[in-house]
Design an enzyme around this catalytic site. Sequence first.
Site, PDB file in Angstrom:
ATOM      1  N   ASP A   9     -64.867  15.640 -22.873  1.00  0.00           N
ATOM      2  CA  ASP A   9     -65.556  14.454 -22.338  1.00  0.00           C
ATOM      3  C   ASP A   9     -64.539  13.513 -21.684  1.00  0.00           C
ATOM      4  OD1 ASP A   9     -64.386  13.561 -24.658  1.00  0.00           O
ATOM      5  OD2 ASP A   9     -66.217  12.718 -25.540  1.00  0.00           O
ATOM      6  N   SER A  10     -63.256  13.907 -21.692  1.00  0.00           N
ATOM      7  CA  SER A  10     -62.244  13.222 -20.872  1.00  0.00           C
ATOM      8  C   SER A  10     -62.666  13.221 -19.407  1.00  0.00           C
ATOM      9  CB  SER A  10     -60.884  13.910 -21.025  1.00  0.00           C
ATOM     10  OG  SER A  10     -60.986  15.301 -20.791  1.00  0.00           O
ATOM     11  N   ASP A  69     -67.325  19.658 -25.353  1.00  0.00           N
ATOM     12  CA  ASP A  69     -67.458  18.478 -26.214  1.00  0.00           C
ATOM     13  C   ASP A  69     -68.905  18.016 -26.359  1.00  0.00           C
ATOM     14  OD1 ASP A  69     -64.917  17.860 -27.114  1.00  0.00           O
ATOM     15  OD2 ASP A  69     -64.455  16.516 -25.446  1.00  0.00           O
ATOM     16  N   LYS A 117     -67.296  21.031 -29.680  1.00  0.00           N
ATOM     17  CA  LYS A 117     -66.299  20.198 -30.380  1.00  0.00           C
ATOM     18  C   LYS A 117     -66.893  18.822 -30.654  1.00  0.00           C
ATOM     19  CE  LYS A 117     -62.354  18.606 -28.242  1.00  0.00           C
ATOM     20  NZ  LYS A 117     -62.483  17.130 -28.358  1.00  0.00           N
ATOM     21  N   GLU A 141     -66.007  14.906 -32.827  1.00  0.00           N
ATOM     22  CA  GLU A 141     -64.937  14.070 -33.369  1.00  0.00           C
ATOM     23  C   GLU A 141     -65.298  13.509 -34.739  1.00  0.00           C
ATOM     24  OE1 GLU A 141     -63.934  11.006 -30.502  1.00  0.00           O
ATOM     25  OE2 GLU A 141     -63.545  12.482 -28.932  1.00  0.00           O
ATOM     26  N   GLU A 185     -55.176  14.913 -32.549  1.00  0.00           N
ATOM     27  CA  GLU A 185     -54.689  14.140 -31.399  1.00  0.00           C
ATOM     28  C   GLU A 185     -53.846  12.949 -31.856  1.00  0.00           C
ATOM     29  OE1 GLU A 185     -57.695  13.172 -28.506  1.00  0.00           O
ATOM     30  OE2 GLU A 185     -56.320  11.905 -27.351  1.00  0.00           O
TER      31      GLU A 185
HETATM   32  O1  KIV Z   1     -61.932  15.259 -24.025  1.00  0.00           O
HETATM   33  C1  KIV Z   1     -60.863  15.877 -24.052  1.00  0.00           C
HETATM   34  O2  KIV Z   1     -60.293  16.273 -23.030  1.00  0.00           O
HETATM   35  C2  KIV Z   1     -60.278  16.148 -25.349  1.00  0.00           C
HETATM   36  C3  KIV Z   1     -58.822  16.520 -25.369  1.00  0.00           C
HETATM   37  C4  KIV Z   1     -58.029  15.269 -25.261  1.00  0.00           C
HETATM   38  C5  KIV Z   1     -58.459  17.312 -26.566  1.00  0.00           C
HETATM   39  O3  KIV Z   1     -60.910  16.030 -26.349  1.00  0.00           O
END
Ligand code: KIV
Length: 270
Positions: A51-52, A90, A119, A121, A188
């Site tokens: 989600d970056s 994510d 994924k 968090e 992280e």
């Molecule tokens: O969103 C993302 O790119 C991430 C990485 C920083 C691991 O979660």
Amino acid sequence: MSQHSSSKQITNQDLLAMKARGEKITSLTAYDASFAHILDHAGIEMVLVGDSLGMVVQGQTSTVPVTVDEMVYHSRLVSRGLKRALLVTDLPFMSYPNPDLAVQNAGILMQQGHAHMVKLEGGQKILDSVHHIVNQGIPVCGHLGLLPQSVNQLGGYRVQGKDEAQASSLINDAISLEQAGASAIVVECIPATLAKKITDSVAIPIIGIGAGVQCDGQVLVSYDMLDITLGKRPKFSKNFIQDAGNISDAVKAYVNAVKQQQFPAAEHSF
Ligand code: KIV
């Protein structure tokens, strides 16, 4: 010629076996099919639709505004560029506030985004959701340490786990995530010594970003390591395109550096 010898689809079981035999796992983010193809061809084992994308693609100040629909869209694009790599997508902010919604949205990422793993968090607070998602046959990657979706609560992007209490709660979180059925965990921005303890505490792969060289694998935001950064490149990243000259060779240099444990160096660690 491809850097890797086999084009067989990588699974969560392959990652587990890599950890067991001490082979480092390589991961980078991708948000579209062309980049995904380059990463796949260079031998990256785990491609993350992070989600970056909210920050590096959409130009937002955090990952908080990213929606499930946007993750589905980018995940679907990335899936078209992959033949070998495991596709991890994510679950964005507020898409897993309870186990039912978590399962529903994880299912959407798998069915519509063609993800192989999702994924999410957090530690203790998300264990029920992890358990429910895994029970539906969906592999899960945890994410501990700096949690970008909680940036407003954390008050900024800072190194986590620096004191004894935080460090031991992160180790417990990793063990609990493994017990809840997670297949891997991203850690992280935590001290390298703590990342090593976490890595030694579980059988599932620990993939570090800003967590030192002793994790089972490494992940970076591809835009950061290719010097396509809107702001300042984070300390834990490295400009791989400077010496390589093109994107494909930069990704291959990253893969080699991670496999040889030359990246991250001390200057990229906390
Ligand atoms: O969103 C993302 O790119 C991430 C990485 C920083 C691991 O979660």
